[in-house]
Design a protein around this motif. Structure first.
Motif, PDB file in Angstrom:
ATOM      1  N   ARG A 136       0.829  -1.209   0.000  1.00  0.00           N
ATOM      2  CA  ARG A 136       0.000   0.000   0.000  1.00  0.00           C
ATOM      3  C   ARG A 136       0.866   1.263   0.000  1.00  0.00           C
ATOM      4  O   ARG A 136       0.616   2.213  -0.758  1.00  0.00           O
ATOM      5  CB  ARG A 136      -0.926  -0.030   1.209  1.00  0.00           C
ATOM      6  N   ALA A 137       1.913   1.268   0.840  1.00  0.00           N
ATOM      7  CA  ALA A 137       2.762   2.450   0.954  1.00  0.00           C
ATOM      8  C   ALA A 137       3.519   2.717  -0.345  1.00  0.00           C
ATOM      9  O   ALA A 137       3.615   3.865  -0.807  1.00  0.00           O
ATOM     10  CB  ALA A 137       3.736   2.278   2.116  1.00  0.00           C
ATOM     11  N   GLN A 138       4.052   1.662  -0.962  1.00  0.00           N
ATOM     12  CA  GLN A 138       4.795   1.847  -2.208  1.00  0.00           C
ATOM     13  C   GLN A 138       3.869   2.282  -3.329  1.00  0.00           C
ATOM     14  O   GLN A 138       4.241   3.086  -4.190  1.00  0.00           O
ATOM     15  CB  GLN A 138       5.517   0.559  -2.589  1.00  0.00           C
ATOM     16  N   SER A 139       2.654   1.765  -3.324  1.00  0.00           N
ATOM     17  CA  SER A 139       1.669   2.169  -4.307  1.00  0.00           C
ATOM     18  C   SER A 139       1.373   3.662  -4.199  1.00  0.00           C
ATOM     19  O   SER A 139       1.255   4.363  -5.217  1.00  0.00           O
ATOM     20  CB  SER A 139       0.391   1.346  -4.103  1.00  0.00           C
ATOM     21  N   LEU A 140       1.271   4.157  -2.978  1.00  0.00           N
ATOM     22  CA  LEU A 140       1.024   5.580  -2.753  1.00  0.00           C
ATOM     23  C   LEU A 140       2.177   6.426  -3.303  1.00  0.00           C
ATOM     24  O   LEU A 140       1.956   7.429  -3.989  1.00  0.00           O
ATOM     25  CB  LEU A 140       0.830   5.840  -1.256  1.00  0.00           C
ATOM     26  N   VAL A 141       3.410   6.009  -3.022  1.00  0.00           N
ATOM     27  CA  VAL A 141       4.583   6.748  -3.501  1.00  0.00           C
ATOM     28  C   VAL A 141       4.636   6.754  -5.025  1.00  0.00           C
ATOM     29  O   VAL A 141       4.842   7.802  -5.658  1.00  0.00           O
ATOM     30  CB  VAL A 141       5.876   6.133  -2.922  1.00  0.00           C
ATOM     31  N   GLU A 142       4.445   5.581  -5.616  1.00  0.00           N
ATOM     32  CA  GLU A 142       4.529   5.485  -7.076  1.00  0.00           C
ATOM     33  C   GLU A 142       3.439   6.293  -7.765  1.00  0.00           C
ATOM     34  O   GLU A 142       3.685   6.953  -8.777  1.00  0.00           O
ATOM     35  CB  GLU A 142       4.444   4.014  -7.493  1.00  0.00           C
ATOM     36  N   GLY A 143       2.233   6.245  -7.215  1.00  0.00           N
ATOM     37  CA  GLY A 143       1.144   7.010  -7.801  1.00  0.00           C
ATOM     38  C   GLY A 143       1.357   8.510  -7.682  1.00  0.00           C
ATOM     39  O   GLY A 143       1.034   9.274  -8.599  1.00  0.00           O
ATOM     40  N   TRP A 144       1.892   8.932  -6.553  1.00  0.00           N
ATOM     41  CA  TRP A 144       2.170  10.359  -6.324  1.00  0.00           C
ATOM     42  C   TRP A 144       3.207  10.857  -7.319  1.00  0.00           C
ATOM     43  O   TRP A 144       3.040  11.909  -7.942  1.00  0.00           O
ATOM     44  CB  TRP A 144       2.662  10.550  -4.885  1.00  0.00           C
ATOM     45  N   LYS A 145       4.265  10.077  -7.497  1.00  0.00           N
ATOM     46  CA  LYS A 145       5.331  10.444  -8.445  1.00  0.00           C
ATOM     47  C   LYS A 145       4.778  10.506  -9.872  1.00  0.00           C
ATOM     48  O   LYS A 145       5.077  11.445 -10.631  1.00  0.00           O
ATOM     49  CB  LYS A 145       6.455   9.412  -8.351  1.00  0.00           C
ATOM     50  N   LYS A 146       3.984   9.519 -10.257  1.00  0.00           N
ATOM     51  CA  LYS A 146       3.446   9.486 -11.612  1.00  0.00           C
ATOM     52  C   LYS A 146       2.552  10.686 -11.888  1.00  0.00           C
ATOM     53  O   LYS A 146       2.623  11.301 -12.960  1.00  0.00           O
ATOM     54  CB  LYS A 146       2.662   8.193 -11.833  1.00  0.00           C
ATOM     55  N   ALA A 147       1.709  11.056 -10.933  1.00  0.00           N
ATOM     56  CA  ALA A 147       0.834  12.219 -11.116  1.00  0.00           C
ATOM     57  C   ALA A 147       1.653  13.498 -11.249  1.00  0.00           C
ATOM     58  O   ALA A 147       1.319  14.386 -12.046  1.00  0.00           O
ATOM     59  CB  ALA A 147      -0.153  12.324  -9.962  1.00  0.00           C
ATOM     60  N   CYS A 148       2.727  13.592 -10.479  1.00  0.00           N
ATOM     61  CA  CYS A 148       3.621  14.759 -10.591  1.00  0.00           C
ATOM     62  C   CYS A 148       4.238  14.824 -11.984  1.00  0.00           C
ATOM     63  O   CYS A 148       4.374  15.908 -12.574  1.00  0.00           O
ATOM     64  CB  CYS A 148       4.713  14.706  -9.528  1.00  0.00           C
ATOM     65  N   ASP A 149       4.609  13.671 -12.521  1.00  0.00           N
ATOM     66  CA  ASP A 149       5.197  13.635 -13.856  1.00  0.00           C
ATOM     67  C   ASP A 149       4.185  14.071 -14.916  1.00  0.00           C
ATOM     68  O   ASP A 149       4.521  14.805 -15.849  1.00  0.00           O
ATOM     69  CB  ASP A 149       5.698  12.224 -14.172  1.00  0.00           C
ATOM     70  N   VAL A 150       2.945  13.610 -14.779  1.00  0.00           N
ATOM     71  CA  VAL A 150       1.904  13.990 -15.735  1.00  0.00           C
ATOM     72  C   VAL A 150       1.707  15.504 -15.748  1.00  0.00           C
ATOM     73  O   VAL A 150       1.550  16.121 -16.814  1.00  0.00           O
ATOM     74  CB  VAL A 150       0.572  13.290 -15.401  1.00  0.00           C
ATOM     75  N   CYS A 151       1.732  16.098 -14.566  1.00  0.00           N
ATOM     76  CA  CYS A 151       1.499  17.546 -14.445  1.00  0.00           C
ATOM     77  C   CYS A 151       2.773  18.370 -14.535  1.00  0.00           C
ATOM     78  O   CYS A 151       2.712  19.602 -14.452  1.00  0.00           O
ATOM     79  CB  CYS A 151       0.794  17.838 -13.122  1.00  0.00           C
ATOM     80  N   GLN A 152       3.910  17.679 -14.684  1.00  0.00           N
ATOM     81  CA  GLN A 152       5.195  18.376 -14.809  1.00  0.00           C
ATOM     82  C   GLN A 152       5.469  19.285 -13.609  1.00  0.00           C
ATOM     83  O   GLN A 152       5.853  20.455 -13.759  1.00  0.00           O
ATOM     84  CB  GLN A 152       5.251  19.171 -16.111  1.00  0.00           C
ATOM     85  N   VAL A 153       5.244  18.753 -12.413  1.00  0.00           N
ATOM     86  CA  VAL A 153       5.519  19.511 -11.197  1.00  0.00           C
ATOM     87  C   VAL A 153       6.579  18.800 -10.370  1.00  0.00           C
ATOM     88  O   VAL A 153       6.753  17.580 -10.463  1.00  0.00           O
ATOM     89  CB  VAL A 153       4.251  19.698 -10.330  1.00  0.00           C
ATOM     90  N   ALA A 154       7.281  19.570  -9.553  1.00  0.00           N
ATOM     91  CA  ALA A 154       8.251  19.005  -8.621  1.00  0.00           C
ATOM     92  C   ALA A 154       7.542  18.607  -7.333  1.00  0.00           C
ATOM     93  O   ALA A 154       6.683  19.334  -6.837  1.00  0.00           O
ATOM     94  CB  ALA A 154       9.346  20.024  -8.319  1.00  0.00           C
ATOM     95  N   TRP A 155       7.883  17.457  -6.828  1.00  0.00           N
ATOM     96  CA  TRP A 155       7.404  17.011  -5.509  1.00  0.00           C
ATOM     97  C   TRP A 155       8.420  17.518  -4.501  1.00  0.00           C
ATOM     98  O   TRP A 155       9.508  16.984  -4.368  1.00  0.00           O
ATOM     99  CB  TRP A 155       7.279  15.501  -5.502  1.00  0.00           C
ATOM    100  N   GLY A 156       8.062  18.579  -3.804  1.00  0.00           N
ATOM    101  CA  GLY A 156       9.026  19.254  -2.938  1.00  0.00           C
ATOM    102  C   GLY A 156       9.300  18.567  -1.628  1.00  0.00           C
ATOM    103  O   GLY A 156      10.406  18.636  -1.083  1.00  0.00           O
ATOM    104  N   GLY A 157       8.322  17.901  -1.072  1.00  0.00           N
ATOM    105  CA  GLY A 157       8.500  17.260   0.234  1.00  0.00           C
ATOM    106  C   GLY A 157       7.149  16.973   0.841  1.00  0.00           C
ATOM    107  O   GLY A 157       6.141  16.884   0.146  1.00  0.00           O
ATOM    108  N   GLY A 158       7.130  16.821   2.156  1.00  0.00           N
ATOM    109  CA  GLY A 158       5.858  16.544   2.799  1.00  0.00           C
ATOM    110  C   GLY A 158       5.997  16.200   4.255  1.00  0.00           C
ATOM    111  O   GLY A 158       7.062  16.323   4.851  1.00  0.00           O
ATOM    112  N   GLU A 159       4.881  15.755   4.829  1.00  0.00           N
ATOM    113  CA  GLU A 159       4.792  15.418   6.244  1.00  0.00           C
ATOM    114  C   GLU A 159       4.061  14.091   6.373  1.00  0.00           C
ATOM    115  O   GLU A 159       3.022  13.871   5.729  1.00  0.00           O
ATOM    116  CB  GLU A 159       4.028  16.524   6.979  1.00  0.00           C
ATOM    117  N   THR A 160       4.586  13.180   7.199  1.00  0.00           N
ATOM    118  CA  THR A 160       3.971  11.857   7.377  1.00  0.00           C
ATOM    119  C   THR A 160       3.773  11.563   8.861  1.00  0.00           C
ATOM    120  O   THR A 160       4.413  10.667   9.421  1.00  0.00           O
ATOM    121  CB  THR A 160       4.849  10.749   6.745  1.00  0.00           C
ATOM    122  N   PRO A 161       2.884  12.286   9.533  1.00  0.00           N
ATOM    123  CA  PRO A 161       2.678  12.057  10.965  1.00  0.00           C
ATOM    124  C   PRO A 161       1.856  10.803  11.248  1.00  0.00           C
ATOM    125  O   PRO A 161       1.022  10.390  10.437  1.00  0.00           O
ATOM    126  CB  PRO A 161       1.922  13.306  11.409  1.00  0.00           C
TER     127      PRO A 161
END
Length: 374
Positions: A136-161
């Motif tokens: 589940r966790a890897q799926s979330l990471v991969e999907g997030w990266k792919k969506a960023c690529d589609v939109c041509q945006v940088a994934w700057g960082g985040g918070e995982t509390p």
């Protein structure tokens, strides 16, 4: 006090599913008014806000050579559907859920004419154990990266509390913020150019997107096979709900390259088609062409026993984004969208007031009091 339990023959509204905009919207208005008083602080930094962006889907700051736009959005309860389907099928749907989350932010940001630049992630789990599920966790990471690529945006960082006691154990709350540039400044789209005669172009949705999930989950109680109920051969209700939200920024970027500058845009999310009334101006929005309704939304409308008014007040009903352009640019806008893989229709036009939405093929009329967000 009534003890009547809803049956499958009763109408199921969004309010019955636990969402009442009459209670939520006053807080939004109060918050916007309080926030407006803070805009003066920008002057101390040599900048200024774009007042017309107050109450719009993204906030805009004038930093001199260009505008800076920003937005933060929460996904909502779609993760609960993904979790239930994970238990039923063993498949992780979090790559799609990641796209949904980013789409909630980016599709709002682009309404003001911005090019998305940076996305930040907020993934708040009910405990550290959530992150230990590698599939589940890897799926979330991969999907997030792919969506960023589609939109041509940088994934700057985040918070995982890990928020035990706030977020339910085994669950996760997802949100995204996005910052973008409006450059050149002529791309700014906050409705000041909107005028009678402009065309309304609607872009196709992929399904429910990420609004109306409370209703969708409540509806499961009426289905004999729950999320595994087939809505058409080979497609379950749960799978259909989890179709990822369309990312519309490739369309708006392609429009700019084609020399088309929208006069206004609306992301059709909560409040359904009433979002077409978002602009504060006194205009009549006359719809003559209604896009086909996706299978899952048609299924929901039927099984929730909703009439057209309730359905179009709550769900996107096949149209996920609206672009208002000069009539001369309308057909070209459709062609540009289709070239990006997104179906589109010239659905109507804007006329001089009174402020109302007329969906003529369905005989629906929504008045000025249908949406209170300012």
């Amino acid at each position: 006090m009534s003890t009547h339990a809803p049956s499958s023959s009763d109408t199921l509204s969004y309010e019955q599913a636990g969402v009442n905009y009459d209670l939520i919207d006053p807080l939004k208005v109060a918050a916007q008014r309080a926030a407006a008083a803070t805009g003066a602080h920008l002057a101390g930094h040599g900048f200024s806000e774009v007042p017309a962006s107050r109450g719009e889907s993204a906030y805009v700051v004038d930093v001199g050579p260009f505008y800076l736009a920003s937005i933060v959005e929460c996904l909502g309860t779609k993760t609960l559907v993904a979790d239930e389907m994970y238990q039923l099928t063993g498949k992780s749907y979090y790559a799609s859920i990641a796209q949904d989350t980013i789409a909630m932010a980016i599709n709002d940001l682009i309404t003001v004419g911005a090019t998305p630049l940076v996305v930040q992630a907020y993934w708040a789990a009910g405990g550290s154990e959530w992150f230990g599920d590698k599939l589940r966790a890897q799926s979330l990471v991969e999907g997030w990266k792919k969506a960023c690529d589609v939109c041509q945006v940088a994934w700057g960082g985040g918070e995982t509390p890990a928020l035990a006691g706030i977020v339910e154990a085994g669950r996760i709350d997802l949100a995204a913020s996005c910052t973008g540039l409006i450059n050149p400044k002529e791309r700014l789209s906050v409705g000041d150019k909107l005028a009678p005669g402009d065309a309304i172009v609607l872009l196709a949705s992929s399904g429910i997107h990420a609004n109306g999930l409370s209703l969708a989950r409540k509806l499961v109680e009426r289905l004999p096979e729950g999320y595994l109920t087939e809505i058409e051969p080979g497609l379950s209700y749960g799978e259909a709900l989890l179709a990822p939200t369309v990312l519309y920024s490739p369309v708006t970027e392609a429009l700019y390259k084609a020399g088309i500058t929208p006069h206004y845009c609306a992301n059709i999310t909560g409040h359904g088609w009433r979002k077409l009334l978002r602009h504060p101006g006194q205009f009549t929005y006359r719809i003559h062409t209604v896009p086909p309704v996706t299978a899952v939304l048609k299924f929901m409308k039927e099984h929730a026993k909703q009439d057209d008014r309730e359905a179009y007040s709550t769900l996107n009903m096949g149209a996920g984004f609206a672009i208002f352009v000069p009539a001369a640019d309308a057909q070209r806008t459709v062609e540009v969208a289709k070239a990006q893989g997104v179906d589109a229709w010239v659905a109507g036009q804007i006329e001089a007031g009174p402020k109302q939405l007329l969906i003529e093929p369905l005989g629906l009329q929504f008045g000025d009091d249908a949406l209170q967000l300012r």
